[in-house]
Design a protein around this motif. Structure first.
Motif, PDB file in Angstrom:
ATOM      1  N   TRP A  56       0.823  -1.209   0.000  1.00 23.63           N
ATOM      2  CA  TRP A  56       0.000   0.000   0.000  1.00 23.63           C
ATOM      3  C   TRP A  56       0.853   1.254   0.000  1.00 23.63           C
ATOM      4  O   TRP A  56       1.880   1.313   0.671  1.00 23.63           O
ATOM      5  CB  TRP A  56      -0.930  -0.005   1.210  1.00 23.63           C
ATOM      6  CG  TRP A  56      -1.930  -1.112   1.153  1.00 23.63           C
ATOM      7  CD1 TRP A  56      -1.773  -2.388   1.621  1.00 23.63           C
ATOM      8  CD2 TRP A  56      -3.215  -1.059   0.559  1.00 23.63           C
ATOM      9  NE1 TRP A  56      -2.901  -3.130   1.355  1.00 23.63           N
ATOM     10  CE2 TRP A  56      -3.806  -2.331   0.706  1.00 23.63           C
ATOM     11  CE3 TRP A  56      -3.950  -0.049  -0.080  1.00 23.63           C
ATOM     12  CZ2 TRP A  56      -5.079  -2.630   0.236  1.00 23.63           C
ATOM     13  CZ3 TRP A  56      -5.213  -0.346  -0.548  1.00 23.63           C
ATOM     14  CH2 TRP A  56      -5.771  -1.614  -0.391  1.00 23.63           C
ATOM     15  N   THR A  60      -3.820   3.571  -1.582  1.00 23.60           N
ATOM     16  CA  THR A  60      -3.733   2.974  -2.910  1.00 23.60           C
ATOM     17  C   THR A  60      -2.877   1.722  -2.797  1.00 23.60           C
ATOM     18  O   THR A  60      -1.742   1.787  -2.339  1.00 23.60           O
ATOM     19  CB  THR A  60      -3.100   3.953  -3.923  1.00 23.60           C
ATOM     20  OG1 THR A  60      -3.886   5.137  -3.978  1.00 23.60           O
ATOM     21  CG2 THR A  60      -3.018   3.326  -5.311  1.00 23.60           C
ATOM     22  N   TYR A  62      -1.174  -1.919  -4.432  1.00 24.80           N
ATOM     23  CA  TYR A  62      -0.635  -2.500  -5.665  1.00 24.80           C
ATOM     24  C   TYR A  62      -0.346  -3.979  -5.466  1.00 24.80           C
ATOM     25  O   TYR A  62       0.186  -4.386  -4.436  1.00 24.80           O
ATOM     26  CB  TYR A  62       0.651  -1.799  -6.084  1.00 24.80           C
ATOM     27  CG  TYR A  62       0.419  -0.387  -6.565  1.00 24.80           C
ATOM     28  CD1 TYR A  62      -0.066  -0.144  -7.849  1.00 24.80           C
ATOM     29  CD2 TYR A  62       0.673   0.704  -5.741  1.00 24.80           C
ATOM     30  CE1 TYR A  62      -0.289   1.152  -8.299  1.00 24.80           C
ATOM     31  CE2 TYR A  62       0.456   1.995  -6.183  1.00 24.80           C
ATOM     32  CZ  TYR A  62      -0.032   2.210  -7.462  1.00 24.80           C
ATOM     33  OH  TYR A  62      -0.255   3.496  -7.905  1.00 24.80           O
ATOM     34  N   VAL A 102      -3.213  -2.113 -14.311  1.00 23.49           N
ATOM     35  CA  VAL A 102      -2.384  -0.957 -14.684  1.00 23.49           C
ATOM     36  C   VAL A 102      -1.588  -1.310 -15.935  1.00 23.49           C
ATOM     37  O   VAL A 102      -0.890  -2.324 -15.960  1.00 23.49           O
ATOM     38  CB  VAL A 102      -1.427  -0.573 -13.536  1.00 23.49           C
ATOM     39  CG1 VAL A 102      -0.492   0.545 -13.959  1.00 23.49           C
ATOM     40  CG2 VAL A 102      -2.217  -0.196 -12.290  1.00 23.49           C
ATOM     41  N   GLU A 107       3.505   4.219 -14.016  1.00 24.88           N
ATOM     42  CA  GLU A 107       2.890   3.747 -12.770  1.00 24.88           C
ATOM     43  C   GLU A 107       3.422   2.367 -12.391  1.00 24.88           C
ATOM     44  O   GLU A 107       3.627   2.081 -11.207  1.00 24.88           O
ATOM     45  CB  GLU A 107       1.364   3.719 -12.890  1.00 24.88           C
ATOM     46  CG  GLU A 107       0.692   3.397 -11.574  1.00 24.88           C
ATOM     47  CD  GLU A 107      -0.817   3.524 -11.601  1.00 24.88           C
ATOM     48  OE1 GLU A 107      -1.423   3.341 -10.520  1.00 24.88           O
ATOM     49  OE2 GLU A 107      -1.401   3.791 -12.668  1.00 24.88           O
ATOM     50  N   ALA A 111       5.220   1.565  -8.786  1.00 26.81           N
ATOM     51  CA  ALA A 111       4.778   0.464  -7.923  1.00 26.81           C
ATOM     52  C   ALA A 111       5.913  -0.536  -7.685  1.00 26.81           C
ATOM     53  O   ALA A 111       6.106  -0.999  -6.560  1.00 26.81           O
ATOM     54  CB  ALA A 111       3.575  -0.236  -8.536  1.00 26.81           C
ATOM     55  N   ARG A 142      -4.022  -2.156  -9.432  1.00 23.54           N
ATOM     56  CA  ARG A 142      -4.133  -1.063  -8.459  1.00 23.54           C
ATOM     57  C   ARG A 142      -5.487  -1.182  -7.761  1.00 23.54           C
ATOM     58  O   ARG A 142      -6.505  -1.453  -8.396  1.00 23.54           O
ATOM     59  CB  ARG A 142      -4.041   0.297  -9.164  1.00 23.54           C
ATOM     60  CG  ARG A 142      -4.168   1.475  -8.197  1.00 23.54           C
ATOM     61  CD  ARG A 142      -4.041   2.834  -8.878  1.00 23.54           C
ATOM     62  NE  ARG A 142      -5.137   3.071  -9.801  1.00 23.54           N
ATOM     63  CZ  ARG A 142      -5.008   3.246 -11.125  1.00 23.54           C
ATOM     64  NH1 ARG A 142      -3.821   3.196 -11.695  1.00 23.54           N
ATOM     65  NH2 ARG A 142      -6.062   3.465 -11.867  1.00 23.54           N
ATOM     66  N   GLU A 144      -8.300   0.788  -5.380  1.00 21.85           N
ATOM     67  CA  GLU A 144      -8.800   2.095  -4.951  1.00 21.85           C
ATOM     68  C   GLU A 144      -9.982   1.865  -4.010  1.00 21.85           C
ATOM     69  O   GLU A 144     -11.107   1.623  -4.462  1.00 21.85           O
ATOM     70  CB  GLU A 144      -9.227   2.914  -6.162  1.00 21.85           C
ATOM     71  CG  GLU A 144      -8.102   3.178  -7.142  1.00 21.85           C
ATOM     72  CD  GLU A 144      -8.572   3.846  -8.424  1.00 21.85           C
ATOM     73  OE1 GLU A 144      -9.802   3.885  -8.688  1.00 21.85           O
ATOM     74  OE2 GLU A 144      -7.704   4.311  -9.180  1.00 21.85           O
TER      75      GLU A 144
END
Length: 168
Positions: A56, A60, A62, A102, A107, A111, A142, A144
């Motif tokens: 985290w 957010t 991953y 993703v 990004e 991550a 990802r 959310e």
């Protein structure tokens, strides 16, 4: 089954809190517990649960995975997932969230560096699973959240929880 007498002693306290109030304890618990159960829905609408290792960044999350993994097919159909963390002290974290595959290279790199920058066992090297951010063998999800619940049993029949929900 619990007897009626025992049920009458059961108490549940739910406290709705701000993100600022829940975030430090959320981060502490997910770092300590490390592994989560992730529930998705398959093509037939049946639940599917698997153990995952999410890192985290605030709220957010991953998850590194392999391209073609069933979880990617599931979230492409229905991005709503639930994550559950549990430890033997009966403290839990439940995260209801949107999961997104993703594809953005930047990004993925961010991550990846998050995974390797955290100490083990919370952090890890995703290359172990077969891939670096620019490798086709590296897929990324990802998370959310729209709801986070921290719960626990400070005494046998008393259950307490803190709940944060995103504003619609």
């Amino acid at each position: 089954l619990l007897s009626r007498t025992r049920l009458s002693h059961y108490r549940r306290a739910v406290n709705f809190v701000s993100l600022e109030e829940i975030l430090p304890e959320f981060e502490s618990r997910v770092r300590r517990i490390v592994y989560s159960q992730m529930a998705t829905m398959d093509a037939a609408g049946r639940p599917r649960i698997r153990v995952v290792h999410i890192v985290w960044d605030g709220i957010t999350g991953y998850l590194s995975t392999a391209p073609g993994a069933p979880k990617l097919t599931h979230i492409a159909r229905n991005p709503s997932v639930s994550l559950g963390y549990w430890d033997p002290a009966q403290t839990t974290v439940t995260v209801d969230c949107r999961a997104i595959e993703v594809t953005d290279a930047e990004e993925k790199t961010v991550a990846y560096h998050l995974f390797v920058s955290e100490p083990e066992p919370y952090g890890f090297d995703p290359a172990f699973w077969g891939g670096t951010p620019d490798d086709p063998a590296f897929a990324l999800i990802r998370f959310e959240p729209w709801r986070i619940e921290l719960a626990g049993y400070p005494t046998l029949w008393n259950w307490e929880s803190k709940v944060w929900t995103a504003q619609p």
